[in-house]
Design an enzyme around this catalytic site. Structure first.
Site, mmCIF file in Angstrom:
data_model
loop_
_atom_site.group_PDB
_atom_site.id
_atom_site.type_symbol
_atom_site.label_atom_id
_atom_site.label_comp_id
_atom_site.label_asym_id
_atom_site.label_seq_id
_atom_site.Cartn_x
_atom_site.Cartn_y
_atom_site.Cartn_z
ATOM 1 C CG ASP A 75 -11.272 29.641 -35.335
ATOM 2 O OD1 ASP A 75 -10.718 29.299 -36.393
ATOM 3 O OD2 ASP A 75 -10.826 30.537 -34.592
ATOM 4 C CG ASP A 92 -11.797 30.068 -41.761
ATOM 5 O OD1 ASP A 92 -11.493 30.317 -42.936
ATOM 6 O OD2 ASP A 92 -11.562 30.844 -40.819
ATOM 7 C CG ASP A 119 -8.532 39.245 -39.042
ATOM 8 O OD1 ASP A 119 -9.633 38.962 -39.538
ATOM 9 O OD2 ASP A 119 -7.661 39.912 -39.642
#
Length: 247
Positions: A35, A72, A216
């Site tokens: 991330d 991601d 989230d």
């Protein structure tokens, strides 16, 4: 997870899938610089990451499981916060594909979503990450795009990577994109997970990848990323049922 706990968790899920006659689906989420410092920051060192993938592969060998590799991890690479990450990440993803595929597992790489990168840019990252040796890619993980929107986008990406197969996360896309990616108000559960494989369509399955109710991040009253968000889960159910829940 340590090695013993990792094996125990995997075996528990394999037993549960076998009892249901279902295909087990796992998601890896431990890439270095995960991330890129965002709400879900973390991950292993490069050496730890490859060792971890080898342990995962050994525990899953012979199970014919599906593994979605690092949500991601590719679509995020052009962002400023991921500057310099690609040089380490792309070889690691190629290695992960090789390790897991060698154990007989069906592997899918990060295909982002229709609102993120263009099909040309996304497909270039997929090629660099080793999609030639993977089953395909996934889209819409932890996101909210309508299924048809994602099918159209994924078809364009597939056409650029040798017509590889894909799966779509439909866990929270019942109302489509509502304007935010983080615990958005107005979201709803999507359709039930299902296999969609056919000789003429590259869409293998619609899956619930992001667990409905997992936060989230700390937005709209949610807890830290990945933690249980009960009121958010209830809102997803109510969004799907039109405001009432049968008891």
């Amino acid at each position: 997870y340590g090695p013993a706990l990792l094996s125990s968790v995997i075996q528990r899920h394999l037993r549960a899938a076998a009892a249901q006659g279902a295909t087990p689906v796992f998601v890896t989420y431990a890439i270095p610089d995960r991330d890129c410092g965002g709400y879900s920051a973390g991950g292993f060192t490069p050496d730890q990451y490859l060792d971890w993938n080898r342990r995962v592969a050994a525990a899953l060998a012979g199970s014919r499981a599906v593994v979605l590799i690092e949500p991601d991890s590719l679509a995020m690479l052009p962002s400023a916060k991921c500057a310099g990450v690609a040089d380490t990440r792309l070889p690691l993803l190629r290695s992960a594909v090789g390790i897991l595929a060698a154990a007989g597992l069906s592997t899918y790489l990060d295909g982002g979503n229709a609102r993120w990168l263009s099909p040309d840019v996304q497909s270039a990252y997929l090629k660099a990450a080793g999609i030639a040796d993977a089953r395909g890619f996934f889209t819409n993980v932890s996101n909210f795009d309508a299924t048809q929107t994602e099918r159209d986008y994924a078809g364009k990406v597939s056409s650029r990577v040798g017509w590889k197969h894909f799966v779509i996360d439909v866990s929270r896309n019942g109302n489509g994109w509502t304007g935010d990616w983080c615990n958005p108000p107005g979201a709803a559960l999507g359709q039930n997970p299902q296999i969609t494989e056919s000789p003429t369509v590259k869409l293998d399955a619609l899956l619930w990848v992001k667990h409905p109710g997992a936060s989230d991040g700390p937005c709209y009253g949610g807890p830290a990323a990945g933690r249980w968000f009960e009121s958010g889960a209830e809102a997803l159910v109510l969004g799907r049922t039109g405001g009432s829940v049968g008891m």
